[in-house]
Scaffold this active site. Structure first.
Site, PDB file in Angstrom:
ATOM      1  CG  HIS A 126     -23.405 -35.202 -23.857  1.00  0.00           C
ATOM      2  ND1 HIS A 126     -24.218 -34.236 -24.408  1.00  0.00           N
ATOM      3  CD2 HIS A 126     -24.240 -36.161 -23.374  1.00  0.00           C
ATOM      4  CE1 HIS A 126     -25.481 -34.595 -24.242  1.00  0.00           C
ATOM      5  NE2 HIS A 126     -25.522 -35.764 -23.632  1.00  0.00           N
ATOM      6  CG  ASP A 204     -19.922 -31.901 -19.477  1.00  0.00           C
ATOM      7  OD1 ASP A 204     -20.644 -31.924 -18.465  1.00  0.00           O
ATOM      8  OD2 ASP A 204     -20.233 -32.449 -20.557  1.00  0.00           O
ATOM      9  CD  GLN A 207     -23.131 -38.862 -16.873  1.00  0.00           C
ATOM     10  OE1 GLN A 207     -23.316 -39.563 -15.876  1.00  0.00           O
ATOM     11  NE2 GLN A 207     -24.088 -38.619 -17.753  1.00  0.00           N
ATOM     12  CE  LYS A 230     -26.739 -35.838 -17.341  1.00  0.00           C
ATOM     13  NZ  LYS A 230     -27.492 -36.820 -18.107  1.00  0.00           N
ATOM     14  CB  CYS A 368     -25.807 -37.131 -26.577  1.00  0.00           C
ATOM     15  SG  CYS A 368     -27.575 -37.005 -26.578  1.00  0.00           S
TER      16      CYS A 368
HETATM   17  N1  PLP Z   1     -22.461 -33.686 -20.541  1.00  0.00           N
HETATM   18  C1  PLP Z   1     -22.482 -34.992 -20.238  1.00  0.00           C
HETATM   19  C2  PLP Z   1     -21.198 -35.714 -19.967  1.00  0.00           C
HETATM   20  C3  PLP Z   1     -23.707 -35.662 -20.150  1.00  0.00           C
HETATM   21  O1  PLP Z   1     -23.726 -36.950 -19.845  1.00  0.00           O
HETATM   22  C4  PLP Z   1     -24.890 -34.932 -20.405  1.00  0.00           C
HETATM   23  C5  PLP Z   1     -26.197 -35.623 -20.371  1.00  0.00           C
HETATM   24  O2  PLP Z   1     -26.293 -36.819 -20.434  1.00  0.00           O
HETATM   25  C6  PLP Z   1     -24.799 -33.581 -20.720  1.00  0.00           C
HETATM   26  C7  PLP Z   1     -23.561 -32.980 -20.774  1.00  0.00           C
HETATM   27  C8  PLP Z   1     -26.026 -32.759 -20.994  1.00  0.00           C
HETATM   28  O3  PLP Z   1     -26.825 -32.669 -19.855  1.00  0.00           O
HETATM   29  P1  PLP Z   1     -28.275 -32.007 -19.944  1.00  0.00           P
HETATM   30  O4  PLP Z   1     -28.989 -32.705 -21.053  1.00  0.00           O
HETATM   31  O5  PLP Z   1     -28.854 -32.267 -18.605  1.00  0.00           O
HETATM   32  O6  PLP Z   1     -28.073 -30.567 -20.237  1.00  0.00           O
END
Ligand code: PLP
Length: 410
Positions: A126, A204, A207, A230, A368
């Site tokens: 992401h 990270d 998900q 999430k 993203c």
């Molecule tokens: N990492 C992953 C794999 C994601 O899917 C997302 C959001 O969709 C993020 C990071 C970023 O999360 P946030 O926008 O809640 O900070």
């Protein structure tokens, strides 16, 4: 709520009031859980209860009300730590996964990366796990190496091993589960391999947290981030886990109230531990909501969630198998309930617009993940992402609607 030995998505749905609303006049079919999850009543109640009866700023209030807020806030940190299998001192509250990765990049990596060092990322990351590293790499003269994604949506482990074995590799930052492909990376194995070369590992977990029980003690990663929203908790709250010994090597990148020990115009000393990274008034209510979401999840067996989501994926494939030109992106055996797809000749936005008219919430776009889109050779995909409260009925409504949309758009 469902009990752990009788997993029933229809029972779970009853805990989520929003699922009984309509979308464009049709019953809502919410299939955008990878973007954000819906919230159970218990979390909503905890938030309103906090504002009705306990709202006060935390830290240093001597009156009873402030103590109530402080206790709730502290308990939440403990609940979250316990749930992740670590200690409360290793939990830093942030706004979400994005802020978490920025914090690690600026507070740890910036002071531990040298010119010419390598930061390893993957093609399935992401933007939140790409851009902060580019910023740090640029400012420190470090380089980024990108692990390719193979055709089935898995990581190229040979390339990863090659990068890890490169002497000046310093950090690996990798998603546990891809938000586009659904790929569940074998991170336990990867973390072990990285540590053989002394490479620090950031996971990270954005998900991963809604799909599986995380045991950070067992995984042994150096850092882990996720967003509460999430995980059935409110927006604006997230977590960084940092190993105790690494936290001592980190420097705050935001200054202000609550993160200090002593302040004078001659110089400032910082608070110890996680507090050093939590400048300003924290999201107390968000943290309490996250603690409540974890209480809710404690009544749910994740192996059953996993089995359920696998059934939903199977039903999706079955329902869409006759559509000519449909490509499912990400077909690894270890895959979460995320179904990203394209259909030859149909723009994903047009498809999602028709689905919306039928009450179905899906997401289209690059999610993203522009580098991944480039790799897949598409500008965008449509994505249905499942949660424990989705049913086979939801899937059938979705796949029937896709078939109708293809007839209109094809
Ligand atoms: N990492 C992953 C794999 C994601 O899917 C997302 C959001 O969709 C993020 C990071 C970023 O999360 P946030 O926008 O809640 O900070």
């Amino acid at each position: 709520m469902t009990s752990s030995n009788s997993f029933d998505p229809y029972e779970i749905r009853k805990d989520f009031p929003i699922l009984s609303r309509t979308n464009r006049g049709k019953p809502l079919v919410y299939l955008d859980n990878a973007a954000t999850s819906q919230k159970p009543k218990s979390v909503i109640n905890a938030i309103s209860h906090y504002y009705e009866s306990s709202n006060s700023n935390v830290h240093r209030g001597v009156y009873e009300l402030a103590e109530d807020a402080e206790n709730l806030y502290r308990n939440s940190r403990q609940k979250i730590a316990h749930w992740l299998g670590v200690s409360a001192e290793e939990i830093i509250f942030t706004r979400g996964a994005t802020e978490g990765i920025n914090l690690i990049a600026h507070s740890f990596a910036k002071h531990n990366i040298n010119k010419g060092d390598l930061i390893i990322l993957s093609e399935m990351e992401h933007h939140a796990n790409i851009v902060p590293w580019q910023m740090i790499a640029k400012s420190k003269g470090a380089n980024i190496q990108v692990v390719p994604v193979l055709n089935d949506g898995s990581l190229d482990r040979e390339k990863l091993s090659e990068f890890l074995a490169t002497p000046n590799t310093s950090i690996l930052s990798l998603c546990y589960i891809s938000n586009v492909l659904g790929t569940i990376n074998p991170i336990k194995d990867i973390i072990e391999e990285a540590h053989q070369y002394g490479v620090k590992v950031v996971i990270d977990g954005a998900q991963a947290v809604p799909h599986m029980q995380i045991d950070l003690h067992n995984l042994d990663c150096d850092f882990f981030v996720f967003s509460g929203h999430k995980l059935f908790a409110p927006m604006g709250i997230g977590v960084v886990y940092a190993k105790n010994e690494l936290m001592d090597e980190m420097l705050p990148y935001q200054g202000g109230g609550d993160m200090i020990d002593q302040v004078s115009f001659d110089g400032t000393t910082y608070a110890k531990g996680a507090q050093r990274f939590e400048a300003g008034t924290p999201n107390v209510c968000g943290a309490i909501g996250l603690g409540e979401a974890i209480d809710y999840l404690n009544g749910i067996e994740f192996s059953q969630v996993d089995a359920h989501e696998k059934k939903l994926l199977k039903e999706t494939r079955e329902g869409l198998k006759d559509i000519v030109g449909l490509v499912e992106h990400g077909i690894t055996a270890e895959k979460a309930g995320v179904f990203s797809f394209t259909i030859k000749g149909i723009h994903p936005h047009d498809l999602s617009t028709l689905l919306d008219a039928e009450g179905i919430a899906t997401r289209t776009g690059h999610h993203c993940c522009q580098p991944l889109m480039k790799k897949l050779g598409v500008e965008a995909t449509a994505r249905a992402s499942y949660s424990m409260y989705n049913t086979l009925e939801d899937v059938n409504i979705f796949t029937d609607a896709v078939k109708r949309a293809v007839q209109i758009l094809g």
